[in-house]
Write a protein that holds these residues in place. Structure first.
Motif, PDB file in Angstrom:
ATOM      1  N   ALA A 156       0.806  -1.219   0.000  1.00 45.95           N
ATOM      2  CA  ALA A 156       0.000   0.000   0.000  1.00 45.95           C
ATOM      3  C   ALA A 156       0.839   1.268   0.000  1.00 45.95           C
ATOM      4  O   ALA A 156       0.302   2.359  -0.193  1.00 45.95           O
ATOM      5  CB  ALA A 156      -0.916   0.002   1.221  1.00 45.95           C
ATOM      6  N   LYS A 157       2.138   1.135   0.195  1.00 46.95           N
ATOM      7  CA  LYS A 157       3.008   2.313   0.295  1.00 46.95           C
ATOM      8  C   LYS A 157       3.787   2.505  -0.999  1.00 46.95           C
ATOM      9  O   LYS A 157       4.258   1.547  -1.595  1.00 46.95           O
ATOM     10  CB  LYS A 157       3.969   2.153   1.477  1.00 46.95           C
ATOM     11  N   GLU A 158       3.932   3.749  -1.418  1.00 49.62           N
ATOM     12  CA  GLU A 158       4.643   4.067  -2.663  1.00 49.62           C
ATOM     13  C   GLU A 158       6.148   4.068  -2.421  1.00 49.62           C
ATOM     14  O   GLU A 158       6.797   5.126  -2.394  1.00 49.62           O
ATOM     15  CB  GLU A 158       4.185   5.427  -3.203  1.00 49.62           C
ATOM     16  N   ILE A 159       6.696   2.885  -2.214  1.00 50.60           N
ATOM     17  CA  ILE A 159       8.131   2.756  -1.992  1.00 50.60           C
ATOM     18  C   ILE A 159       8.678   1.614  -2.847  1.00 50.60           C
ATOM     19  O   ILE A 159       7.951   0.715  -3.248  1.00 50.60           O
ATOM     20  CB  ILE A 159       8.459   2.482  -0.497  1.00 50.60           C
ATOM     21  N   THR A 160       9.975   1.708  -3.102  1.00 48.31           N
ATOM     22  CA  THR A 160      10.650   0.658  -3.856  1.00 48.31           C
ATOM     23  C   THR A 160      10.945  -0.525  -2.942  1.00 48.31           C
ATOM     24  O   THR A 160      11.319  -0.342  -1.777  1.00 48.31           O
ATOM     25  CB  THR A 160      11.961   1.205  -4.451  1.00 48.31           C
ATOM     26  N   VAL A 161      10.788  -1.733  -3.462  1.00 45.34           N
ATOM     27  CA  VAL A 161      10.958  -2.944  -2.656  1.00 45.34           C
ATOM     28  C   VAL A 161      11.987  -3.850  -3.314  1.00 45.34           C
ATOM     29  O   VAL A 161      11.957  -4.047  -4.532  1.00 45.34           O
ATOM     30  CB  VAL A 161       9.626  -3.703  -2.495  1.00 45.34           C
ATOM     31  N   LEU A 162      12.889  -4.392  -2.515  1.00 46.62           N
ATOM     32  CA  LEU A 162      13.851  -5.399  -2.977  1.00 46.62           C
ATOM     33  C   LEU A 162      13.429  -6.746  -2.408  1.00 46.62           C
ATOM     34  O   LEU A 162      13.323  -6.920  -1.191  1.00 46.62           O
ATOM     35  CB  LEU A 162      15.267  -5.049  -2.511  1.00 46.62           C
ATOM     36  N   VAL A 163      13.177  -7.711  -3.292  1.00 49.73           N
ATOM     37  CA  VAL A 163      12.769  -9.051  -2.877  1.00 49.73           C
ATOM     38  C   VAL A 163      13.950  -9.987  -3.091  1.00 49.73           C
ATOM     39  O   VAL A 163      14.400 -10.177  -4.219  1.00 49.73           O
ATOM     40  CB  VAL A 163      11.552  -9.545  -3.686  1.00 49.73           C
ATOM     41  N   ARG A 164      14.457 -10.560  -2.003  1.00 49.67           N
ATOM     42  CA  ARG A 164      15.607 -11.461  -2.084  1.00 49.67           C
ATOM     43  C   ARG A 164      15.184 -12.886  -1.780  1.00 49.67           C
ATOM     44  O   ARG A 164      14.279 -13.136  -0.993  1.00 49.67           O
ATOM     45  CB  ARG A 164      16.705 -11.049  -1.097  1.00 49.67           C
TER      46      ARG A 164
END
Length: 473
Positions: A156-164
């Motif tokens: 729900a937040k406008e942030i960049t996400v790194l999925v490891r």
């Protein structure tokens, strides 16, 4: 297990509430102040807080909590005579208030309703996301439930996400859920595999190119950033990007600007980035293979997908789900997995994680005549194919040519320029065909050539056979 955050500056009240929460079968987290509570709210399903506390009171904590998660229920503890303040808090978004000294039954009822409402909202959100991505999300382990909960909050937040995570753990599923549960869900979801094409083409694929920008660019085409405008761009294996492209990706993240190859025009884009990798990017930064500034831009929030060996509780449910899925896909009769077979699957080592398990189940279903599958169906061998359908056919999967030396591994000096260029061209076409699953129309579009030209090249380099007749679309 639901988690409840208890916030109070009085040790006796904290202890009483903690015992009450534990007695209900929930996990209590305890904070002595509002500031301390804010470090824990991301991990809980409900908050019960005192109204009167030094520095940050209950009303201020309520506002701060709802800035982070507007759906998190907050119950306020108020002293007798402060009901007017409590009503004001309800109008401000508090879920409920309970007067002190509190009645145990009243508090349990309030907490029970709050937790139930929270879990119901989460379940509804998950069902909506499953409908959007067209598949069920199956998990029984605490590790995956925690990850899915974090995914829903971050989405729900406008942030960049790194999925490891290791190869095959389900990073692409997390990327899909982040999009489906976000405000951008109605926009496009675009995927780009950074390791599936040569470095020379990565920039053009991401940012687009003009006609004539390079050899073979017979027409202009938008890149993946433009295609994902107002949506989400998932960058699979982002650690494979060359440093030159990393610099331009950083600009796109910082300024929302891209420049197609061969163009002097800068274009504005509105794209959320979800980056996936099986590498430790922090180690890549120290080794000089990944830009430190880009790493920090990508890892605003980092989600770690646990390997299957650390969540074996998920294996039975996943195996049953895959059996149903592939029985339907292959037109088989109803397939059931015998308990002894499920036990063997749960005890096996899965270095390829969920993808390997899926391939193995697909193979068992394809080779069966329906009915119940016993433990003899599983020979313990991994499925080496790159997709469940390929595993079911017994195919080794597409040949993954790598750009590099000319044929036969000979030195470049022993081959003519034409031979070396042919080798490079074959490698580029083969890798592009792999990236698009053998779809010739899509491959031609990405390569910037006509379908007829691609067909001729596939015939010349004998590439088409690598993908099978069913993939010649």
């Amino acid at each position: 297990m639901a988690r409840v955050l208890v916030v109070d500056d009085e040790p006796s009240v904290r202890a009483a509430l903690k015992e009450l929460v534990q007695g209900r079968g929930w996990e209590p987290l305890v904070a002595r102040s509002g500031a301390e509570a804010l470090d824990l709210v991301e991990r809980v399903d409900a908050v019960v807080t005192d109204f009167s506390m030094p520095e940050m009171d209950g009303m201020e904590l309520l506002r701060a909590v709802h800035e982070r998660d507007a759906s998190l229920p907050v119950i306020l503890l108020t002293a007798h005579g402060s009901e007017r303040l409590a009503v004001r808090a309800i109008k401000a978004g508090a879920y409920e208030y309970v007067t002190k000294p509190f009645d145990v039954d009243e508090m349990l009822v309030a907490l029970g309703r709050a937790v139930e409402a929270r879990l119901l909202r989460q379940r509804n959100r998950q069902l909506t996301a499953e409908h959007a991505i067209g598949r069920r999300v199956v998990c029984d382990s605490a590790a995956m439930r925690t990850l899915l909960d974090a995914t829903a909050r971050v989405a729900a937040k406008e942030i960049t996400v790194l999925v490891r995570g290791e190869t095959g753990t389900g990073k692409e599923l997390i990327g899909s859920l982040l999009h489906a549960q976000s405000p951008r869900a109605s926009g496009p979801l675009v995927r780009f595999n950074c390791g599936a094409i040569p470095a020379e083409l990565a920039e053009a694929e991401l940012f687009g190119h003009t006609r004539g920008a390079f050899t073979g660019a017979t027409q202009a085409r938008p890149g993946f950033f433009a295609e994902a405008n107002h949506g989400t761009l998932v960058l699979d294996e982002v650690g494979e990007l060359p440093l030159s492209v990393q610099a331009k990706l950083l600009r796109a993240l910082q300024d929302g600007e891209i420049q197609p190859v061969g163009s002097g025009r800068v274009e504005r884009v509105d794209v959320r980035i979800v980056a996936c990798t099986n590498r430790d990017l922090a180690s890549e930064v120290r080794a000089g293979r990944f830009r430190e500034d880009l790493y920090y831009r990508l890892a605003v929030v980092e989600l770690l997908v646990p390997p299957l060996r650390d969540r074996r509780e998920d294996i039975p449910a996943l195996a049953h789900e895959f059996a149903l899925r592939y029985a339907d896909r292959f037109g088989s009769e109803e397939v059931r997995l015998a308990p002894a077979l499920v036990e063997r699957l749960a005890a096996a080592d899965w270095p390829g994680n969920v993808r390997q398990l899926e391939n193995v189940v697909a193979r068992m279903v394809a080779l069966s005549g329906g009915g119940e599958l016993g433990p003899e169906s599983f020979d313990g061998r991994p499925a080496d194919a790159t997709s469940p359908d390929a595993a079911a056919r017994g195919d080794p999967g597409p040949v993954r040519d790598e750009p590099g030396p000319p044929p036969d591994g000979a030195d470049a000096a022993s081959h003519t320029l034409r031979e070396q260029l042919d080798a490079l061209e074959r490698s580029v076409i083969a890798r592009t065909m792999t990236a698009v699953g053998g779809n010739q129309s899509e491959a031609a579009r990405r390569l910037g050539i006509s379908r007829n030209t691609l067909t001729e090249r596939l015939r010349r380099y004998e590439i088409a056979a690598d993908f099978g007749a069913g993939d010649a679309r």
